[in-house]
Motif scaffolding. Structure first.
Motif, PDB file in Angstrom:
ATOM      1  N   SER A   1     -36.797  29.618  19.720  1.00  0.00           N
ATOM      2  CA  SER A   1     -37.772  30.497  19.074  1.00  0.00           C
ATOM      3  C   SER A   1     -37.137  31.330  17.958  1.00  0.00           C
ATOM      4  CB  SER A   1     -38.443  31.411  20.093  1.00  0.00           C
ATOM      5  OG  SER A   1     -37.543  32.374  20.583  1.00  0.00           O
ATOM      6  N   PHE A   2     -35.846  31.662  18.089  1.00  0.00           N
ATOM      7  CA  PHE A   2     -35.201  32.513  17.091  1.00  0.00           C
ATOM      8  C   PHE A   2     -35.099  31.855  15.716  1.00  0.00           C
ATOM      9  CE2 PHE A   2     -31.383  34.220  14.979  1.00  0.00           C
ATOM     10  CZ  PHE A   2     -31.864  35.493  14.720  1.00  0.00           C
ATOM     11  N   PRO A   3     -34.565  30.624  15.584  1.00  0.00           N
ATOM     12  CA  PRO A   3     -34.487  30.041  14.238  1.00  0.00           C
ATOM     13  C   PRO A   3     -35.860  29.801  13.615  1.00  0.00           C
ATOM     14  CG  PRO A   3     -33.591  28.513  15.873  1.00  0.00           C
ATOM     15  CD  PRO A   3     -33.897  29.787  16.573  1.00  0.00           C
ATOM     16  N   VAL A   4     -36.855  29.508  14.438  1.00  0.00           N
ATOM     17  CA  VAL A   4     -38.206  29.325  13.889  1.00  0.00           C
ATOM     18  C   VAL A   4     -38.726  30.664  13.369  1.00  0.00           C
ATOM     19  CG1 VAL A   4     -40.571  28.620  14.401  1.00  0.00           C
ATOM     20  CG2 VAL A   4     -38.662  27.384  15.421  1.00  0.00           C
ATOM     21  N   HIS A   5     -38.455  31.739  14.093  1.00  0.00           N
ATOM     22  CA  HIS A   5     -38.871  33.063  13.650  1.00  0.00           C
ATOM     23  C   HIS A   5     -38.174  33.441  12.345  1.00  0.00           C
ATOM     24  CE1 HIS A   5     -40.215  37.175  13.848  1.00  0.00           C
ATOM     25  NE2 HIS A   5     -38.968  37.610  13.826  1.00  0.00           N
ATOM     26  N   VAL A   6     -36.889  33.144  12.241  1.00  0.00           N
ATOM     27  CA  VAL A   6     -36.151  33.428  11.012  1.00  0.00           C
ATOM     28  C   VAL A   6     -36.719  32.610   9.846  1.00  0.00           C
ATOM     29  CG1 VAL A   6     -33.893  33.208   9.887  1.00  0.00           C
ATOM     30  CG2 VAL A   6     -34.055  34.165  12.186  1.00  0.00           C
ATOM     31  N   ALA A   7     -37.057  31.352  10.099  1.00  0.00           N
ATOM     32  CA  ALA A   7     -37.665  30.519   9.055  1.00  0.00           C
ATOM     33  C   ALA A   7     -38.983  31.113   8.585  1.00  0.00           C
ATOM     34  CB  ALA A   7     -37.874  29.099   9.570  1.00  0.00           C
ATOM     35  N   ASP A   8     -39.766  31.639   9.514  1.00  0.00           N
ATOM     36  CA  ASP A   8     -41.030  32.289   9.142  1.00  0.00           C
ATOM     37  C   ASP A   8     -40.768  33.514   8.273  1.00  0.00           C
ATOM     38  OD1 ASP A   8     -43.793  32.992   9.140  1.00  0.00           O
ATOM     39  OD2 ASP A   8     -43.456  34.339  10.840  1.00  0.00           O
ATOM     40  N   LEU A   9     -39.790  34.318   8.658  1.00  0.00           N
ATOM     41  CA  LEU A   9     -39.472  35.519   7.868  1.00  0.00           C
ATOM     42  C   LEU A   9     -38.983  35.156   6.472  1.00  0.00           C
ATOM     43  CD1 LEU A   9     -37.717  37.740  10.542  1.00  0.00           C
ATOM     44  CD2 LEU A   9     -40.024  37.990   9.621  1.00  0.00           C
ATOM     45  N   LEU A  10     -38.127  34.152   6.374  1.00  0.00           N
ATOM     46  CA  LEU A  10     -37.621  33.732   5.059  1.00  0.00           C
ATOM     47  C   LEU A  10     -38.745  33.187   4.187  1.00  0.00           C
ATOM     48  CD1 LEU A  10     -34.255  32.060   6.073  1.00  0.00           C
ATOM     49  CD2 LEU A  10     -34.600  34.273   4.946  1.00  0.00           C
ATOM     50  N   ARG A  11     -39.653  32.432   4.777  1.00  0.00           N
ATOM     51  CA  ARG A  11     -40.791  31.892   4.022  1.00  0.00           C
ATOM     52  C   ARG A  11     -41.684  33.024   3.512  1.00  0.00           C
ATOM     53  NH1 ARG A  11     -42.886  26.864   3.606  1.00  0.00           N
ATOM     54  NH2 ARG A  11     -45.084  26.713   3.108  1.00  0.00           N
ATOM     55  N   ARG A  12     -41.935  34.005   4.364  1.00  0.00           N
ATOM     56  CA  ARG A  12     -42.767  35.146   3.942  1.00  0.00           C
ATOM     57  C   ARG A  12     -42.085  35.940   2.829  1.00  0.00           C
ATOM     58  NH1 ARG A  12     -46.448  37.464   8.250  1.00  0.00           N
ATOM     59  NH2 ARG A  12     -46.544  35.834   9.813  1.00  0.00           N
ATOM     60  N   ARG A  13     -40.774  36.122   2.957  1.00  0.00           N
ATOM     61  CA  ARG A  13     -40.034  36.868   1.939  1.00  0.00           C
ATOM     62  C   ARG A  13     -40.080  36.151   0.596  1.00  0.00           C
ATOM     63  NH1 ARG A  13     -33.816  38.696   2.502  1.00  0.00           N
ATOM     64  NH2 ARG A  13     -34.400  40.848   2.139  1.00  0.00           N
ATOM     65  N   ARG A  14     -39.942  34.824   0.643  1.00  0.00           N
ATOM     66  CA  ARG A  14     -39.967  34.030  -0.584  1.00  0.00           C
ATOM     67  C   ARG A  14     -41.350  34.060  -1.232  1.00  0.00           C
ATOM     68  NH1 ARG A  14     -39.276  28.023   0.458  1.00  0.00           N
ATOM     69  NH2 ARG A  14     -41.411  28.388   1.018  1.00  0.00           N
ATOM     70  N   ASP A  15     -42.406  34.064  -0.408  1.00  0.00           N
ATOM     71  CA  ASP A  15     -43.774  34.048  -0.935  1.00  0.00           C
ATOM     72  C   ASP A  15     -44.260  35.409  -1.409  1.00  0.00           C
ATOM     73  OD1 ASP A  15     -43.872  31.358  -0.430  1.00  0.00           O
ATOM     74  OD2 ASP A  15     -45.074  31.537   1.397  1.00  0.00           O
ATOM     75  N   THR A  16     -43.556  36.490  -1.041  1.00  0.00           N
ATOM     76  CA  THR A  16     -43.959  37.826  -1.432  1.00  0.00           C
ATOM     77  C   THR A  16     -43.423  38.134  -2.827  1.00  0.00           C
ATOM     78  OG1 THR A  16     -43.867  38.522   0.858  1.00  0.00           O
ATOM     79  CG2 THR A  16     -43.906  40.255  -0.794  1.00  0.00           C
TER      80      THR A  16
END
Length: 72
Positions: free
Chosen positions: A54-69
């Motif tokens: 669950s941790f790497p998937v959560h980090v991937a979600d955070l990185l994707r959100r950061r990139r899209d912001t």
């Protein structure tokens, strides 16, 4: 688990991209699977594996959100 599936369907119907919904919901699904394994008395690898995944998937979600912001 049903609530997570309903949430995913609701978000997709509201126009979210499928990859965004998957990255948002998958960590919760993995944590719930880990909790279920713990509650039924499964051996520790069946508890630790989904929790660790669950941790790497959560980090991937955070990185994707950061990139899209957009930058402020």
């Amino acid at each position: 688990m049903t609530v997570l599936i309903l949430e995913a369907v609701w978000l997709i119907l509201r126009g979210w991209r499928a990859i965004d919904v998957v990255l948002l919901i998958l960590p919760a699904v993995l944590i719930v699977a880990s909790l279920r394994a713990a509650l039924v008395g499964a051996s520790w690898p069946w508890i630790a594996l989904p929790l660790a995944l669950s941790f790497p998937v959560h980090v991937a979600d955070l990185l994707r959100r950061r990139r899209d912001t957009p930058a402020a």
